[in-house]
Design an enzyme around this catalytic site. Sequence first.
Site, PDB file in Angstrom:
ATOM      1  N   THR A  11      62.980  72.491  40.913  1.00  0.00           N
ATOM      2  CA  THR A  11      63.566  71.148  40.903  1.00  0.00           C
ATOM      3  C   THR A  11      64.873  71.092  40.134  1.00  0.00           C
ATOM      4  OG1 THR A  11      61.418  70.063  41.163  1.00  0.00           O
ATOM      5  CG2 THR A  11      63.170  68.768  40.129  1.00  0.00           C
ATOM      6  N   SER A  57      58.825  77.022  42.971  1.00  0.00           N
ATOM      7  CA  SER A  57      57.954  77.899  42.186  1.00  0.00           C
ATOM      8  C   SER A  57      56.624  78.184  42.862  1.00  0.00           C
ATOM      9  CB  SER A  57      57.713  77.297  40.794  1.00  0.00           C
ATOM     10  OG  SER A  57      56.985  76.090  40.873  1.00  0.00           O
ATOM     11  N   THR A  89      58.500  73.619  38.051  1.00  0.00           N
ATOM     12  CA  THR A  89      57.437  73.328  37.088  1.00  0.00           C
ATOM     13  C   THR A  89      56.033  73.493  37.660  1.00  0.00           C
ATOM     14  OG1 THR A  89      57.495  70.968  37.638  1.00  0.00           O
ATOM     15  CG2 THR A  89      58.894  71.717  35.815  1.00  0.00           C
ATOM     16  N   ASP A  90      55.903  73.570  38.988  1.00  0.00           N
ATOM     17  CA  ASP A  90      54.568  73.606  39.581  1.00  0.00           C
ATOM     18  C   ASP A  90      53.740  74.785  39.064  1.00  0.00           C
ATOM     19  OD1 ASP A  90      54.965  71.325  41.017  1.00  0.00           O
ATOM     20  OD2 ASP A  90      55.332  72.319  42.929  1.00  0.00           O
TER      21      ASP A  90
END
Length: 329
Positions: A11, A57, A89-90
């Site tokens: 992101t 990710s 961030t996932d």
Amino acid sequence: MSITLFALGGTIAMGDAGQDGPGVLPRLTGADLTAAVPGLADLGEPLDVRDVLAVPSANLTYRHVLDLVDAASRAVAAGAVGVVVTQGTDTLEESAFLADLLWPHAAPLVFTGAMRNPTLAGADGPANLLAAARVAAAPAARDLGVLVTLNDDVHAARWVRKTHSTSTATFVSPDVGPIGLVVEEEVRVLARPERREPLPPVDPTRLGATRVALHTATLDDDGGLLGGLAGTHHGLVVAGFGVGHVPGALAPMLGALAAQIPVVLTSRSGAGSVLRHTYGAVGSESDLQRRGLLNGGMLDPYKAKVLLRLLLAAGVDRPAIAATLARHG
């Protein structure tokens, strides 16, 4: 001396998809990211920016993280005082924990990202990148292993979790809280957890061939997904209810699996530890341990899966797996 930045997409690096479709796609290079951050030039250390892999990710693999750790190690050997990694961030909590299990250096390796992409008002990527760079350059952050810095909080990779799908305050360490903060340009370390010895290096080929499953216990779970699993996987992590419980019907199935492959018991709760000897009913933590399941302690299911896969790929036997789980959990 410098700070090395490895840009992996996510992101923080998204841009408008334009004619490629709706939404946003990985568009920004590491140079684009740093150009959007006022204050980076005032850190006192030059930034060595390297583009690695511009993907969401969800597409990262263990091999990607192993290669990243190797590249970061070479950067430190060449004189970098610290390393920053930007990614989505996932899967950041898993990537950072995997890196932490292998990172041997005193120099900080700091993961960061963003929850709001650069096309949105209040995008948090620039502030997170600046804070992460400050942490990477800070003498106080040395010998802490791999760190995760977002929202001006500094977390140890071993404890941090993503707990909200959209909030900029999504990363928390539920059991201990952040170990530091970035306040008025200063990195303030509030706690120094004991540094664990890194695991031995892992053969990427063996790791790629090692399969570990994750099964989350649910209400009225009949265990139908567990059939034949020992023939296709080398290990299993069970995310049990509360302190480590499963429906009684699953207990014999899990015991049979534990006789064939290592099975690690964790909690799906999001915080707290699996117990060892409080409850005694069929499907309780005591019962499951009697059937051969290994206690994951305070490891959440995702981190337990990372650790178990590394250990199995290294050829570690069951007693050594149990001992390592006790140290890390």
